[in-house]
Design a protein around this motif. Structure first.
Motif, PDB file in Angstrom:
ATOM      1  N   ILE A  52       0.813  -1.210   0.000  1.00 34.18           N
ATOM      2  CA  ILE A  52       0.000   0.000   0.000  1.00 34.18           C
ATOM      3  C   ILE A  52       0.850   1.265   0.000  1.00 34.18           C
ATOM      4  N   ILE A  53       1.974   1.267   0.725  1.00 36.09           N
ATOM      5  CA  ILE A  53       2.813   2.465   0.748  1.00 36.09           C
ATOM      6  C   ILE A  53       3.495   2.660  -0.600  1.00 36.09           C
ATOM      7  N   GLY A  54       4.077   1.603  -1.142  1.00 32.40           N
ATOM      8  CA  GLY A  54       4.713   1.712  -2.451  1.00 32.40           C
ATOM      9  C   GLY A  54       3.728   2.085  -3.535  1.00 32.40           C
ATOM     10  N   ALA A  55       2.528   1.497  -3.484  1.00 37.45           N
ATOM     11  CA  ALA A  55       1.506   1.801  -4.490  1.00 37.45           C
ATOM     12  C   ALA A  55       1.082   3.259  -4.416  1.00 37.45           C
ATOM     13  N   ALA A  56       0.874   3.753  -3.189  1.00 33.10           N
ATOM     14  CA  ALA A  56       0.469   5.155  -3.025  1.00 33.10           C
ATOM     15  C   ALA A  56       1.560   6.099  -3.501  1.00 33.10           C
ATOM     16  N   CYS A  57       2.822   5.792  -3.171  1.00 26.77           N
ATOM     17  CA  CYS A  57       3.932   6.634  -3.609  1.00 26.77           C
ATOM     18  C   CYS A  57       4.063   6.602  -5.125  1.00 26.77           C
ATOM     19  N   ALA A  58       3.945   5.412  -5.712  1.00 26.55           N
ATOM     20  CA  ALA A  58       4.045   5.290  -7.167  1.00 26.55           C
ATOM     21  C   ALA A  58       2.962   6.102  -7.843  1.00 26.55           C
ATOM     22  N   ARG A  59       1.747   6.026  -7.341  1.00 24.79           N
ATOM     23  CA  ARG A  59       0.652   6.783  -7.948  1.00 24.79           C
ATOM     24  C   ARG A  59       0.884   8.290  -7.827  1.00 24.79           C
ATOM     25  N   GLU A  60       1.231   8.738  -6.629  1.00 22.74           N
ATOM     26  CA  GLU A  60       1.438  10.173  -6.413  1.00 22.74           C
ATOM     27  C   GLU A  60       2.513  10.726  -7.344  1.00 22.74           C
ATOM     28  N   LEU A  61       3.603   9.973  -7.493  1.00 20.86           N
ATOM     29  CA  LEU A  61       4.710  10.441  -8.326  1.00 20.86           C
ATOM     30  C   LEU A  61       4.386  10.323  -9.813  1.00 20.86           C
ATOM     31  N   ALA A  62       3.744   9.234 -10.214  1.00 21.08           N
ATOM     32  CA  ALA A  62       3.417   9.051 -11.628  1.00 21.08           C
ATOM     33  C   ALA A  62       2.426  10.109 -12.102  1.00 21.08           C
ATOM     34  N   VAL A  63       1.420  10.389 -11.289  1.00 19.52           N
ATOM     35  CA  VAL A  63       0.437  11.410 -11.657  1.00 19.52           C
ATOM     36  C   VAL A  63       1.107  12.780 -11.760  1.00 19.52           C
ATOM     37  N   ALA A  64       2.151  13.002 -10.957  1.00 17.24           N
ATOM     38  CA  ALA A  64       2.887  14.268 -10.998  1.00 17.24           C
ATOM     39  C   ALA A  64       3.873  14.334 -12.153  1.00 17.24           C
ATOM     40  N   GLY A  65       4.002  13.252 -12.929  1.00 17.26           N
ATOM     41  CA  GLY A  65       4.843  13.283 -14.106  1.00 17.26           C
ATOM     42  C   GLY A  65       6.176  12.586 -13.985  1.00 17.26           C
ATOM     43  N   PHE A  66       6.470  11.980 -12.833  1.00 12.58           N
ATOM     44  CA  PHE A  66       7.720  11.246 -12.686  1.00 12.58           C
ATOM     45  C   PHE A  66       7.665   9.960 -13.516  1.00 12.58           C
ATOM     46  N   ASP A  67       8.834   9.498 -13.940  1.00 15.14           N
ATOM     47  CA  ASP A  67       8.978   8.230 -14.653  1.00 15.14           C
ATOM     48  C   ASP A  67       9.191   7.143 -13.606  1.00 15.14           C
ATOM     49  N   VAL A  68       8.152   6.364 -13.311  1.00 13.05           N
ATOM     50  CA  VAL A  68       8.152   5.488 -12.142  1.00 13.05           C
ATOM     51  C   VAL A  68       8.200   4.021 -12.547  1.00 13.05           C
ATOM     52  N   LEU A  69       9.077   3.278 -11.872  1.00 15.09           N
ATOM     53  CA  LEU A  69       9.139   1.829 -11.985  1.00 15.09           C
ATOM     54  C   LEU A  69       9.003   1.258 -10.579  1.00 15.09           C
ATOM     55  N   VAL A  70       8.067   0.334 -10.394  1.00 16.53           N
ATOM     56  CA  VAL A  70       7.854  -0.320  -9.103  1.00 16.53           C
ATOM     57  C   VAL A  70       8.449  -1.720  -9.158  1.00 16.53           C
ATOM     58  N   LEU A  71       9.294  -2.037  -8.194  1.00 16.04           N
ATOM     59  CA  LEU A  71       9.878  -3.367  -8.069  1.00 16.04           C
ATOM     60  C   LEU A  71       9.339  -4.026  -6.811  1.00 16.04           C
ATOM     61  N   ASP A  72       9.018  -5.313  -6.892  1.00 20.44           N
ATOM     62  CA  ASP A  72       8.615  -6.031  -5.692  1.00 20.44           C
ATOM     63  C   ASP A  72       9.211  -7.428  -5.717  1.00 20.44           C
ATOM     64  N   ARG A  73       9.640  -7.875  -4.563  1.00 21.71           N
ATOM     65  CA  ARG A  73      10.277  -9.190  -4.441  1.00 21.71           C
ATOM     66  C   ARG A  73       9.303 -10.321  -4.698  1.00 21.71           C
ATOM     67  N   ALA A  74       7.998 -10.069  -4.526  1.00 17.91           N
ATOM     68  CA  ALA A  74       6.979 -11.105  -4.753  1.00 17.91           C
ATOM     69  C   ALA A  74       5.929 -10.559  -5.718  1.00 17.91           C
ATOM     70  N   GLY A  75       4.734 -10.262  -5.206  1.00 18.04           N
ATOM     71  CA  GLY A  75       3.674  -9.719  -6.043  1.00 18.04           C
ATOM     72  C   GLY A  75       3.065  -8.488  -5.424  1.00 18.04           C
ATOM     73  N   ALA A  76       2.287  -7.767  -6.184  1.00 15.12           N
ATOM     74  CA  ALA A  76       1.655  -6.554  -5.698  1.00 15.12           C
ATOM     75  C   ALA A  76       0.718  -6.864  -4.541  1.00 15.12           C
ATOM     76  N   ALA A  77       0.851  -6.105  -3.449  1.00 17.97           N
ATOM     77  CA  ALA A  77      -0.025  -6.226  -2.272  1.00 17.97           C
ATOM     78  C   ALA A  77      -0.074  -7.646  -1.730  1.00 17.97           C
ATOM     79  N   ALA A  78       1.020  -8.380  -1.867  1.00 12.47           N
ATOM     80  CA  ALA A  78       1.001  -9.804  -1.528  1.00 12.47           C
ATOM     81  C   ALA A  78       1.473 -10.107  -0.108  1.00 12.47           C
ATOM     82  N   ALA A  79       2.003  -9.127   0.594  1.00 16.01           N
ATOM     83  CA  ALA A  79       2.582  -9.414   1.906  1.00 16.01           C
ATOM     84  C   ALA A  79       1.814  -8.671   3.003  1.00 16.01           C
TER      85      ALA A  79
END
Length: 410
Positions: A13-40
């Motif tokens: 949830i924290i990574g997803a929220a940060c990714a959204r906030e930055l992507a909507v603001a125009g940053f070039d965002v790549l999200v990496l996760d050791r497993a799957g989205a929202a999986a832990a």
């Protein structure tokens, strides 16, 4: 448009929220996760969006910011057109957030509990929290199945709940719509630095370069930081929740015993339980909560589940004959001073952190993301960010011990 390349480590949830906030603001965002989205951690929580459990101070200010932002973010999600396609490892759907501004009720069941609860609520009101004392008739009308053994109660109309994995998926989906990318099964193994600056993170698939790296790996943030050469004292703290079979309407708010606040703020490593009871839209009742530091030991302990159930029954005796259909547990990112870590790491240029929210990450996620974006862009911040800085003693004090993230129960 800001095309700063940002790698967000962690798709909870924290990574997803940060990714959204930055992507909507125009940053070039790549999200990496050791497993799957929202999986832990995110998928093992209750979805709390609370102001009721936080006393005056920086965490409450962050909670108030987040509570103001949540409806705005959800409205923005609803206005977006659906995506036309998704890559195989990208999430889909924004209809599972299940936002429920149900309000919370904190109940004291002893004279001592009432003596602590009422001044606590008064201090919160002075800090801008809506906290309304309830008389016995109002409490009975609001929660007719609640125990008759109560000495005080306070209603918090701004407490809310979301479906945690659904909320994270919705935020991440919106980030992808705005141009972000997601790569799962990508564990950060180490750092590539140049001139004292982090220029890439090493993965099994090769280095991933960026201008900025955000460590949002939740309970694993301490280990990620250690691998990047800058230890951070973020440790796992485990919690368990029981889920009943679907019931007729029984619990109408988030209801918890006044001792929950003390359990949240305690630094004790041994088992602590407090009664937290609430319903879901499916009709099941969630029974919590427990807190214990056992490293990453994920074994279910019957004695812990029994203690959780016993506390819940003190609040709602009518649940005594109800069947529990499952139990789940997860790890929360614990910091000794109970404050999140948000901001740039002064020891390694290019590295930022957004972690340490323990059990409040769902509720604090959108406020954390907003604060991170404001800090990254150098703008004025909505609240004072200095209490969350990385170089405070509680975060760095014991972090030099590489075993800090797994010392309990190892």
């Amino acid at each position: 448009m800001n095309r700063t390349r940002v790698v967000v480590v962690g798709a909870g949830i924290i990574g997803a929220a940060c990714a959204r906030e930055l992507a909507v603001a125009g940053f070039d965002v790549l999200v990496l996760d050791r497993a799957g989205a929202a999986a832990a951690t995110t998928s093992h929580g209750e979805g709390n969006v609370l102001v009721s459990d936080k006393g005056p101070g920086p965490e409450l200010e962050l909670a108030q910011l987040s509570r103001r932002l949540w409806p705005e973010v959800l409205a923005a999600l609803a206005e977006r057109p659906p995506s036309s396609h998704h890559a195989p490892d990208e999430p889909d759907g924004v209809d599972t957030v299940e936002w429920d501004p149900k309000g919370g009720i904190v109940v004291a069941t002893t004279d001592e509990g009432a003596e602590a609860l009422l001044p606590f609520a008064a201090a919160q009101r002075a800090a801008g929290v809506r906290a309304e004392a309830m008389d016995d008739d109002a409490l009975t009308a609001a929660e007719p199945f609640l125990t008759e053994r109560r000495t005080a109660a306070v209603y918090y109309p701004d407490d809310a709940q979301v479906q945690p994995a659904g909320a994270a998926t919705a935020l991440l989906t919106d980030a992808l719509r705005a141009g972000a990318r997601l790569r799962t099964g990508r564990e950060v193994l180490g750092a590539v630095t140049r001139g004292g600056r982090l220029t890439a993170v090493r993965t099994a698939d090769g280095p991933v370069e960026a201008d900025v790296f955000v460590n949002a790996a939740g309970p694993w943030s301490g280990e990620v930081a250690r691998r990047l050469g800058v230890p951070l004292d973020v440790r796992p703290r485990r919690g368990e929740v029981l889920v009943t079979t679907p019931l007729p309407p029984t619990v109408f708010h988030k209801v918890y015993d006044a001792d929950y606040v003390g359990a949240v703020g305690s630094g004790a490593g041994d088992l602590q339980t407090s009664a937290v009871v609430e319903s879901t839209r499916a009709g099941s009742i969630l029974l919590g909560s427990s807190r214990r530091r056992v490293g990453f030991d994920d074994r279910m302990r019957p004695e812990v589940l029994s203690a959780v159930a016993a506390k819940a029954l003190k609040l709602f005796p009518s649940l005594a004959g109800v069947h529990v259909m499952r139990a789940y547990g997860g790890f929360r990112p614990y910091v000794p001073d109970h404050l999140p870590v948000i901001g740039a790491d002064p020891r390694l240029a290019g590295l930022w952190h957004a972690t340490g929210h323990e059990g409040a990450g769902i509720g604090l996620s959108v406020g954390t993301a907003r604060l991170l974006r404001e800090l990254l862009t150098g703008g004025e911040t909505a609240i004072d960010a200095s209490p969350f800085r990385v170089d405070r003693p509680a975060v760095l004090g014991d972090a030099v011990d590489a075993s800090a993230t797994s010392e309990e129960g190892s």
